[in-house]
Motif scaffolding. Structure first.
Motif, PDB file in Angstrom:
ATOM      1  N   SER A  56       0.830  -1.203   0.000  1.00  7.64           N
ATOM      2  CA  SER A  56       0.000   0.000   0.000  1.00  7.64           C
ATOM      3  C   SER A  56       0.864   1.253   0.000  1.00  7.64           C
ATOM      4  CB  SER A  56      -0.957   0.008   1.188  1.00  7.64           C
ATOM      5  OG  SER A  56      -0.252   0.126   2.391  1.00  7.64           O
ATOM      6  N   ARG A  57       0.256   2.320  -0.463  1.00  3.57           N
ATOM      7  CA  ARG A  57       0.886   3.639  -0.503  1.00  3.57           C
ATOM      8  C   ARG A  57      -0.160   4.659  -0.101  1.00  3.57           C
ATOM      9  NH1 ARG A  57       6.452   3.779  -1.493  1.00  3.57           N
ATOM     10  NH2 ARG A  57       6.939   2.105  -2.889  1.00  3.57           N
ATOM     11  N   PHE A  58       0.312   5.771   0.454  1.00  7.44           N
ATOM     12  CA  PHE A  58      -0.557   6.868   0.842  1.00  7.44           C
ATOM     13  C   PHE A  58      -0.268   8.083  -0.009  1.00  7.44           C
ATOM     14  CE2 PHE A  58      -0.366   4.197   4.552  1.00  7.44           C
ATOM     15  CZ  PHE A  58      -1.657   4.226   5.050  1.00  7.44           C
ATOM     16  N   GLY A  59      -1.309   8.847  -0.282  1.00  8.59           N
ATOM     17  CA  GLY A  59      -1.146  10.112  -0.973  1.00  8.59           C
ATOM     18  C   GLY A  59      -0.622  11.154   0.000  1.00  8.59           C
ATOM     19  N   PRO A  60      -0.161  12.277  -0.545  1.00  9.16           N
ATOM     20  CA  PRO A  60       0.368  13.341   0.305  1.00  9.16           C
ATOM     21  C   PRO A  60      -0.760  14.159   0.925  1.00  9.16           C
ATOM     22  CG  PRO A  60       0.401  14.020  -1.967  1.00  9.16           C
ATOM     23  CD  PRO A  60      -0.089  12.596  -1.949  1.00  9.16           C
ATOM     24  N   GLY A  61      -0.413  15.011   1.839  1.00 10.20           N
ATOM     25  CA  GLY A  61      -1.386  15.935   2.401  1.00 10.20           C
ATOM     26  C   GLY A  61      -1.279  16.031   3.899  1.00 10.20           C
ATOM     27  N   ASP A 108       1.898   4.312  -9.558  1.00 11.32           N
ATOM     28  CA  ASP A 108       1.518   5.389 -10.482  1.00 11.32           C
ATOM     29  C   ASP A 108       0.526   6.355  -9.840  1.00 11.32           C
ATOM     30  OD1 ASP A 108       3.162   4.292 -12.412  1.00 11.32           O
ATOM     31  OD2 ASP A 108       1.518   3.416 -13.585  1.00 11.32           O
ATOM     32  N   ARG A 109      -0.458   5.815  -9.127  1.00 14.21           N
ATOM     33  CA  ARG A 109      -1.463   6.679  -8.480  1.00 14.21           C
ATOM     34  C   ARG A 109      -0.801   7.563  -7.422  1.00 14.21           C
ATOM     35  NH1 ARG A 109      -7.117   5.173  -9.209  1.00 14.21           N
ATOM     36  NH2 ARG A 109      -7.111   4.484 -11.366  1.00 14.21           N
ATOM     37  N   GLN A 110       0.112   6.986  -6.638  1.00 12.24           N
ATOM     38  CA  GLN A 110       0.778   7.780  -5.613  1.00 12.24           C
ATOM     39  C   GLN A 110       1.639   8.864  -6.247  1.00 12.24           C
ATOM     40  OE1 GLN A 110       4.224   6.462  -3.622  1.00 12.24           O
ATOM     41  NE2 GLN A 110       3.708   7.509  -1.706  1.00 12.24           N
ATOM     42  N   SER A 111       2.366   8.511  -7.283  1.00 14.22           N
ATOM     43  CA  SER A 111       3.218   9.474  -7.971  1.00 14.22           C
ATOM     44  C   SER A 111       2.403  10.616  -8.560  1.00 14.22           C
ATOM     45  CB  SER A 111       4.004   8.756  -9.073  1.00 14.22           C
ATOM     46  OG  SER A 111       4.771   9.659  -9.805  1.00 14.22           O
ATOM     47  N   ARG A 115       2.474  14.612  -7.459  1.00 11.99           N
ATOM     48  CA  ARG A 115       2.728  15.658  -8.438  1.00 11.99           C
ATOM     49  C   ARG A 115       1.640  16.726  -8.381  1.00 11.99           C
ATOM     50  NH1 ARG A 115       0.497  16.838 -12.821  1.00 11.99           N
ATOM     51  NH2 ARG A 115      -0.619  14.880 -13.026  1.00 11.99           N
ATOM     52  N   ARG A 116       0.379  16.274  -8.352  1.00 15.65           N
ATOM     53  CA  ARG A 116      -0.736  17.227  -8.300  1.00 15.65           C
ATOM     54  C   ARG A 116      -0.751  18.012  -6.988  1.00 15.65           C
ATOM     55  NH1 ARG A 116      -5.889  13.998  -9.592  1.00 15.65           N
ATOM     56  NH2 ARG A 116      -4.690  12.337  -8.680  1.00 15.65           N
ATOM     57  N   PHE A 117      -0.408  17.361  -5.884  1.00 18.57           N
ATOM     58  CA  PHE A 117      -0.350  18.029  -4.592  1.00 18.57           C
ATOM     59  C   PHE A 117       0.721  19.120  -4.594  1.00 18.57           C
ATOM     60  CE2 PHE A 117       1.486  18.337  -0.310  1.00 18.57           C
ATOM     61  CZ  PHE A 117       0.371  18.727   0.408  1.00 18.57           C
ATOM     62  N   GLN A 119       1.892  20.678  -7.168  1.00 16.25           N
ATOM     63  CA  GLN A 119       1.440  21.742  -8.064  1.00 16.25           C
ATOM     64  C   GLN A 119       0.439  22.649  -7.336  1.00 16.25           C
ATOM     65  OE1 GLN A 119      -0.506  20.331 -11.597  1.00 16.25           O
ATOM     66  NE2 GLN A 119      -0.690  22.357 -12.476  1.00 16.25           N
ATOM     67  N   LEU A 120      -0.523  22.065  -6.644  1.00 16.75           N
ATOM     68  CA  LEU A 120      -1.508  22.835  -5.895  1.00 16.75           C
ATOM     69  C   LEU A 120      -0.835  23.645  -4.790  1.00 16.75           C
ATOM     70  CD1 LEU A 120      -4.443  23.560  -5.205  1.00 16.75           C
ATOM     71  CD2 LEU A 120      -4.514  21.499  -3.788  1.00 16.75           C
ATOM     72  N   LYS A 121       0.083  23.032  -4.097  1.00 18.35           N
ATOM     73  CA  LYS A 121       0.814  23.711  -3.029  1.00 18.35           C
ATOM     74  C   LYS A 121       1.562  24.915  -3.584  1.00 18.35           C
ATOM     75  CE  LYS A 121       4.560  22.781   0.207  1.00 18.35           C
ATOM     76  NZ  LYS A 121       5.490  21.754   0.672  1.00 18.35           N
ATOM     77  N   SER A 122       2.185  24.736  -4.731  1.00 19.94           N
ATOM     78  CA  SER A 122       2.915  25.827  -5.374  1.00 19.94           C
ATOM     79  C   SER A 122       1.973  26.954  -5.770  1.00 19.94           C
ATOM     80  CB  SER A 122       3.658  25.293  -6.597  1.00 19.94           C
ATOM     81  OG  SER A 122       4.293  26.330  -7.281  1.00 19.94           O
ATOM     82  N   GLU A 123       0.828  26.606  -6.342  1.00 19.83           N
ATOM     83  CA  GLU A 123      -0.156  27.621  -6.731  1.00 19.83           C
ATOM     84  C   GLU A 123      -0.670  28.382  -5.513  1.00 19.83           C
ATOM     85  OE1 GLU A 123      -3.273  25.789  -8.987  1.00 19.83           O
ATOM     86  OE2 GLU A 123      -1.896  25.089 -10.537  1.00 19.83           O
ATOM     87  N   MET A 124      -0.955  27.655  -4.442  1.00 21.48           N
ATOM     88  CA  MET A 124      -1.475  28.294  -3.233  1.00 21.48           C
ATOM     89  C   MET A 124      -0.431  29.203  -2.603  1.00 21.48           C
ATOM     90  SD  MET A 124      -3.631  25.103  -1.689  1.00 21.48           S
ATOM     91  CE  MET A 124      -3.854  25.870  -0.112  1.00 21.48           C
ATOM     92  N   THR A 125       0.800  28.771  -2.587  1.00 21.97           N
ATOM     93  CA  THR A 125       1.869  29.595  -2.035  1.00 21.97           C
ATOM     94  C   THR A 125       2.040  30.856  -2.866  1.00 21.97           C
ATOM     95  OG1 THR A 125       2.966  27.606  -1.222  1.00 21.97           O
ATOM     96  CG2 THR A 125       4.291  29.591  -1.353  1.00 21.97           C
ATOM     97  N   GLY A 126       1.959  30.724  -4.193  1.00 29.39           N
ATOM     98  CA  GLY A 126       2.077  31.883  -5.072  1.00 29.39           C
ATOM     99  C   GLY A 126       0.939  32.860  -4.865  1.00 29.39           C
TER     100      GLY A 126
END
Length: 141
Positions: A56-61, A108-111, A115-117, A119-126
């Motif tokens: 198993s793998r966990f997503g970020p957050g 693949d799903r975790q990767s 990546r999407r997390f 990207q979202l983090k970068s957008e929110m920080t910006g």
């Protein structure tokens, strides 16, 4: 004095949570002395195959209640991937598939989620930085 947008405050709060540094880091390795003997290169050993059942793998957050989890399970000789969101959700089942395909799907799903997390983090920080700059400029005017 101007009122700030509540959305900007929420994004700034989330960005500050996401920007916290990791609480654990690897200890620094001491520098190698110039006259230290050089060890021979390690003999390559192929790692044992991954045990798919239970993999198993966990997503970020930052919050477990919205974190993805992917788990491979074996059922009657076929492999399935159970995808859940949070701790108590019903799984979305993918399969049947081969052992290799199930492990690859989890990776693949975790990767992709990581990546999407990021990207979202970068957008929110910006956005947070832009909102702070705009607020600072309006306060100075």
């Amino acid at each position: 004095m101007t009122r700030s947008d509540p959305t900007d405050n929420a994004l700034a709060a989330i960005a500050s949570i996401l920007d916290r540094p990791e609480s654990h880091r690897e200890p620094e390795k001491p520098a190698v002395a110039e006259h230290a003997p050089v060890a021979p290169p390690p003999i390559p050993v192929s790692p044992p195959p991954i045990e798919a059942h239970g993999y198993s793998r966990f997503g970020p957050g930052p919050m477990a209640s919205i974190r993805f989890k992917w788990t491979v399970r074996l059922d009657n000789g076929d492999y399935y991937v159970d995808e859940t969101i949070g701790e108590n959700s019903a799984p979305i089942v993918n399969g049947p598939m081969s052992r290799e395909a199930a492990v690859q799907m989890v990776d693949d799903r975790q990767s992709d989620a990581r990546r999407r997390f990021e990207q979202l983090k970068s957008e929110m920080t910006g956005r947070s930085a832009a909102a702070n700059l705009a607020h600072k400029d309006s306060a100075e005017a």
